[in-house]
Design a protein around this motif. Structure first.
Motif, PDB file in Angstrom:
ATOM      1  N   GLY A  23       0.849  -1.173   0.000  1.00  0.00           N
ATOM      2  CA  GLY A  23       0.000   0.000   0.000  1.00  0.00           C
ATOM      3  C   GLY A  23       0.892   1.233   0.000  1.00  0.00           C
ATOM      4  O   GLY A  23       2.119   1.126   0.134  1.00  0.00           O
ATOM      5  N   VAL A  24       0.286   2.379  -0.157  1.00  0.00           N
ATOM      6  CA  VAL A  24       1.029   3.645  -0.177  1.00  0.00           C
ATOM      7  C   VAL A  24       0.448   4.515   0.943  1.00  0.00           C
ATOM      8  O   VAL A  24      -0.736   4.875   0.900  1.00  0.00           O
ATOM      9  CB  VAL A  24       0.895   4.340  -1.551  1.00  0.00           C
ATOM     10  N   GLY A  83      -5.957   6.446  -7.417  1.00  0.00           N
ATOM     11  CA  GLY A  83      -6.123   7.754  -8.060  1.00  0.00           C
ATOM     12  C   GLY A  83      -5.387   8.873  -7.343  1.00  0.00           C
ATOM     13  O   GLY A  83      -5.257   9.960  -7.895  1.00  0.00           O
ATOM     14  N   GLN A  84      -4.886   8.620  -6.134  1.00  0.00           N
ATOM     15  CA  GLN A  84      -4.178   9.679  -5.399  1.00  0.00           C
ATOM     16  C   GLN A  84      -2.675   9.690  -5.735  1.00  0.00           C
ATOM     17  O   GLN A  84      -1.829   9.979  -4.873  1.00  0.00           O
ATOM     18  CB  GLN A  84      -4.425   9.552  -3.890  1.00  0.00           C
ATOM     19  N   ASN A  85      -2.372   9.424  -7.005  1.00  0.00           N
ATOM     20  CA  ASN A  85      -0.978   9.375  -7.461  1.00  0.00           C
ATOM     21  C   ASN A  85      -0.251  10.703  -7.238  1.00  0.00           C
ATOM     22  O   ASN A  85       0.930  10.722  -6.888  1.00  0.00           O
ATOM     23  CB  ASN A  85      -0.916   9.017  -8.954  1.00  0.00           C
ATOM     24  N   GLY A 149     -13.928   3.193  -1.607  1.00  0.00           N
ATOM     25  CA  GLY A 149     -13.086   2.989  -2.794  1.00  0.00           C
ATOM     26  C   GLY A 149     -12.078   1.875  -2.672  1.00  0.00           C
ATOM     27  O   GLY A 149     -12.260   0.933  -1.909  1.00  0.00           O
ATOM     28  N   GLN A 150     -11.005   2.026  -3.419  1.00  0.00           N
ATOM     29  CA  GLN A 150      -9.961   1.013  -3.518  1.00  0.00           C
ATOM     30  C   GLN A 150      -8.625   1.640  -3.149  1.00  0.00           C
ATOM     31  O   GLN A 150      -8.458   2.857  -3.276  1.00  0.00           O
ATOM     32  CB  GLN A 150      -9.886   0.507  -4.968  1.00  0.00           C
ATOM     33  N   PRO A 151      -7.648   0.831  -2.706  1.00  0.00           N
ATOM     34  CA  PRO A 151      -6.346   1.404  -2.341  1.00  0.00           C
ATOM     35  C   PRO A 151      -5.451   1.676  -3.549  1.00  0.00           C
ATOM     36  O   PRO A 151      -5.617   1.052  -4.605  1.00  0.00           O
ATOM     37  CB  PRO A 151      -5.720   0.294  -1.483  1.00  0.00           C
ATOM     38  N   LEU A 152      -4.520   2.593  -3.364  1.00  0.00           N
ATOM     39  CA  LEU A 152      -3.438   2.782  -4.330  1.00  0.00           C
ATOM     40  C   LEU A 152      -2.392   1.711  -4.004  1.00  0.00           C
ATOM     41  O   LEU A 152      -2.141   1.421  -2.825  1.00  0.00           O
ATOM     42  CB  LEU A 152      -2.842   4.188  -4.154  1.00  0.00           C
TER      43      LEU A 152
END
Ligand code: FMN
Length: 167
Positions: A23-24, A83-85, A149-152
């Motif tokens: 994960g990030v 999406g939080q790149n 949502g989903q994880p980065l």
């Protein structure tokens, strides 16, 4: 009989270990004195103990942000969402004002939580251990919550999404 070991070249070590997806996570706190938000991205964040509730991550001895956060003891961990790149890029950079373009809000302790994250864990550091060129941080969990949502995901040097496995 003695077993021979491979010479571990750092780039090869990093490349092979990059096959383990992580994960990030943003680890963020307030700089003592100025109160400015400070933080960095870690891929080493994980749960350590259920009772007591403890988490751990490792931070490079070269980190400039951790020495700003650690004196206050309190920090928030934000698990970034798919999406939080841009948040990952901003907070893994070495710029002075990393939070300028990042949307965040305060925890009950005043520590910065990343808005729109996948989960949040408010923590207080209880121990730091030697870990080679890193420091292993152990922290107690004060409160936690999850978003949607989903994880980065970080895998082999790239950021991507998580595909739900059909078990
Ligand atoms: C996906 C990802 C995972 C990372 N994991 C770690 C980590 O676990 N520990 C660490 O010290 N740095 C990690 N980094 C690197 C730091 O985020 C980066 O070196 C950052 O610039 C440190 O900033 P600072 O000098 O302001 O502390 C990671 C970077 C990325 C992109």
């Amino acid at each position: 009989m003695t077993m021979s070991s491979q010479t571990i070249e750092p780039r090869h070590f990093r490349d092979v270990m990059g096959h383990l997806p992580t994960g990030v996570v943003v680890v963020a706190g307030r700089e003592v004195g100025t109160g400015k938000p400070a933080g960095l991205i870690v891929g080493t964040f994980q749960s350590l103990s259920l009772d007591p509730a403890l988490v751990t991550f490792s931070v490079a001895r070269t980190s400039s942000s951790w020495p700003k956060i650690r004196p206050a003891e309190y920090f928030s961990a934000s698990v970034l969402a798919d999406g939080q790149n841009d948040v990952c890029r901003a907070l893994s950079s070495k710029t002075d004002d990393k939070f300028a373009a990042v949307d965040w809000h305060e925890s009950a302790d005043g520590t910065p939580k990343i808005s729109g994250a996948h989960a949040w864990i408010d923590c207080r550091t209880v121990q730091e251990l030697e870990g080679g060129d890193h420091v292993i941080v152990i922290a107690e969990v004060l409160r936690l919550d999850s978003g949607g949502g989903q994880p980065l995901v970080f895998h082999r040097g790239k950021l991507g999404g998580y595909r739900t496995l059909q078990l």
